[in-house]
Design a protein around this motif. Structure first.
Motif, PDB file in Angstrom:
ATOM      1  N   THR A   1       3.887  10.160   8.360  1.00  0.00           N
ATOM      2  CA  THR A   1       3.059   9.493   9.361  1.00  0.00           C
ATOM      3  C   THR A   1       2.862  10.754  10.386  1.00  0.00           C
ATOM      4  OG1 THR A   1       4.062   7.281   8.749  1.00  0.00           O
ATOM      5  CG2 THR A   1       3.667   7.788  11.126  1.00  0.00           C
ATOM      6  N   THR A   2       2.063  11.069  10.804  1.00  0.00           N
ATOM      7  CA  THR A   2       1.931  12.125  11.815  1.00  0.00           C
ATOM      8  C   THR A   2       2.209  11.484  12.771  1.00  0.00           C
ATOM      9  OG1 THR A   2      -0.105  11.353  12.463  1.00  0.00           O
ATOM     10  CG2 THR A   2      -0.581  12.775  10.827  1.00  0.00           C
TER      11      THR A   2
ATOM     12  N   ASP B   1       1.208  12.007  16.016  1.00  0.00           N
ATOM     13  CA  ASP B   1       0.331  10.154  16.649  1.00  0.00           C
ATOM     14  C   ASP B   1      -0.716  10.022  15.905  1.00  0.00           C
ATOM     15  OD1 ASP B   1      -1.027  12.404  15.352  1.00  0.00           O
ATOM     16  OD2 ASP B   1      -2.743  13.155  17.399  1.00  0.00           O
ATOM     17  N   ALA B   2       0.145   9.274  14.980  1.00  0.00           N
ATOM     18  CA  ALA B   2      -0.350   8.096  14.374  1.00  0.00           C
ATOM     19  C   ALA B   2      -0.728   7.009  14.870  1.00  0.00           C
ATOM     20  CB  ALA B   2       0.105   8.023  12.831  1.00  0.00           C
ATOM     21  N   ARG B   3      -2.123   6.248  14.269  1.00  0.00           N
ATOM     22  CA  ARG B   3      -1.383   4.980  14.851  1.00  0.00           C
ATOM     23  C   ARG B   3      -0.817   3.972  13.672  1.00  0.00           C
ATOM     24  NH1 ARG B   3      -8.433   5.058  14.558  1.00  0.00           N
ATOM     25  NH2 ARG B   3      -8.772   6.534  16.127  1.00  0.00           N
TER      26      ARG B   3
ATOM     27  N   HIS C   1     -11.488   5.833  11.149  1.00  0.00           N
ATOM     28  CA  HIS C   1     -10.460   6.439  11.853  1.00  0.00           C
ATOM     29  C   HIS C   1     -11.482   6.746  13.485  1.00  0.00           C
ATOM     30  CE1 HIS C   1      -8.062   8.910  14.726  1.00  0.00           C
ATOM     31  NE2 HIS C   1      -7.039   8.493  13.665  1.00  0.00           N
TER      32      HIS C   1
ATOM     33  N   ALA D   1      -6.944   2.052  12.153  1.00  0.00           N
ATOM     34  CA  ALA D   1      -5.604   3.142  11.150  1.00  0.00           C
ATOM     35  C   ALA D   1      -6.317   3.106  10.267  1.00  0.00           C
ATOM     36  CB  ALA D   1      -4.704   1.902  11.762  1.00  0.00           C
ATOM     37  N   THR D   2      -5.651   4.505   9.605  1.00  0.00           N
ATOM     38  CA  THR D   2      -6.063   4.869   8.484  1.00  0.00           C
ATOM     39  C   THR D   2      -4.744   5.181   7.320  1.00  0.00           C
ATOM     40  OG1 THR D   2      -5.850   7.259   9.084  1.00  0.00           O
ATOM     41  CG2 THR D   2      -8.069   5.536   8.517  1.00  0.00           C
TER      42      THR D   2
ATOM     43  N   GLN E   1      -3.687  17.058   5.411  1.00  0.00           N
ATOM     44  CA  GLN E   1      -3.387  16.172   6.251  1.00  0.00           C
ATOM     45  C   GLN E   1      -4.013  16.353   7.944  1.00  0.00           C
ATOM     46  OE1 GLN E   1       0.759  17.135   6.780  1.00  0.00           O
ATOM     47  NE2 GLN E   1       1.263  17.723   5.049  1.00  0.00           N
TER      48      GLN E   1
ATOM     49  N   HIS F   1      -8.051  12.599  10.818  1.00  0.00           N
ATOM     50  CA  HIS F   1      -8.569  11.126  10.682  1.00  0.00           C
ATOM     51  C   HIS F   1      -7.250  10.536   9.637  1.00  0.00           C
ATOM     52  CE1 HIS F   1      -9.905  14.181   7.470  1.00  0.00           C
ATOM     53  NE2 HIS F   1      -9.764  12.811   6.769  1.00  0.00           N
TER      54      HIS F   1
ATOM     55  N   ASP G   1      -3.933   8.915   9.566  1.00  0.00           N
ATOM     56  CA  ASP G   1      -2.942   9.011  10.282  1.00  0.00           C
ATOM     57  C   ASP G   1      -1.872   8.723   9.849  1.00  0.00           C
ATOM     58  OD1 ASP G   1      -4.110   8.351  12.681  1.00  0.00           O
ATOM     59  OD2 ASP G   1      -4.837   6.621  12.119  1.00  0.00           O
ATOM     60  N   HIS G   2      -1.379   8.233   8.105  1.00  0.00           N
ATOM     61  CA  HIS G   2      -0.523   7.763   7.150  1.00  0.00           C
ATOM     62  C   HIS G   2      -0.830   8.698   5.749  1.00  0.00           C
ATOM     63  CE1 HIS G   2       1.431   5.286  10.133  1.00  0.00           C
ATOM     64  NE2 HIS G   2       0.175   4.665  10.118  1.00  0.00           N
TER      65      HIS G   2
END
Length: 246
Positions: free
Chosen positions: A10-11, A13-15, A191, A196-197, A218, A221, A223-224
């Protein structure tokens, strides 16, 4: 540990999924693992269709098929543009495969059932193909509907109009939805629209697919990233939703 080896990435700043009430899944190479041998069969059928249409040998047909794919996004779009091929007959031919290789996925079914809200399939394939595959996986009854390539007026992902048509058709608020997809480029527009992607990659590279289609990219656009969809839903998604019921 690499992204591909990880169950989930997960990034920073992920949604998240706390506000999500609509769960959207691609079909091919997303809802089933590579060892189901679904896509290799479809791919071979497409090659055979090109062989018969143009009177080519297998190697030449394969090369033309891949040229079409890279130029138009799908072989079907190319054939419709170049030779006005009937899309319904093409899809029937391409999806005439052996489904006995698909195994019931109880873990995935249990996870999808527990997701709170609506569940939809968004695919570049046909409705019949999606329904037959989902039925074999044991997950079809968890989905409200299938938005297939015919519903998209045969304009494939990643075209923006396809996602917009899907959202409008089903009354989906992109800010409250999540998309699970196996090809990174197909997540750019979703995205941008506010979804959320989640990029679903195979645990090991599938030799029957092109490498760029399987990259654990990575990018902003995405998120995970996960190589285990059922595990990701159980450990990363469901805890955020605060519910144990679908």
């Amino acid at each position: 540990m690499s992204v591909r080896d990880a169950t989930a990435f997960t990034t920073s700043d992920a949604r998240g999924f706390g506000r999500v009430d609509t769960w959207v899944f691609d079909l091919d190479n997303t809802l089933y693992p590579s060892d189901a041998r679904v896509w290799p069969q479809v791919d071979e059928r497409i090659t055979l269709y090109v062989m018969q249409l143009y009177g080519l040998d297998g190697i030449s047909a394969r090369a033309l098929q891949k040229y079409f794919y890279h130029r138009y996004g799908t072989t079907l779009k190319a054939l419709m543009t170049e030779d006005r091929v009937d899309p319904h007959s093409f899809l029937d031919f391409a999806h005439d495969i052996d489904h006995s290789t698909i195994k019931l996925d109880e873990a995935l079914g249990a996870a999808i059932e527990r997701l709170p809200g609506r569940k939809l399939i968004l695919t570049n394939g046909s409705r019949r193909h999606a329904e037959r595959v989902a039925d074999k996986l044991g997950i079809l009854n968890h989905f409200e509907d299938v938005f297939d390539i015919a519903a998209a007026d045969f304009v494939p992902k990643p075209e923006r109009v396809t996602y917009e048509r899907f959202l409008d058709r089903h009354g989906v608020d992109p800010q409250r939805s999540a998309l699970f997809e196996d090809i990174a480029r197909n997540l750019v527009v979703p995205h941008d629209l506010g979804m959320a992607t989640v990029l679903v990659v195979p645990p090991i590279l599938d030799p029957f697919r092109e490498s760029f289609e399987q990259e654990a990219v990575q990018e902003p656009h995405i998120d995970h990233i996960t190589s285990d969809l059922a595990g990701f839903l159980q450990t990363c998604v469901l805890p955020q939703t605060g519910t144990n019921a679908g």
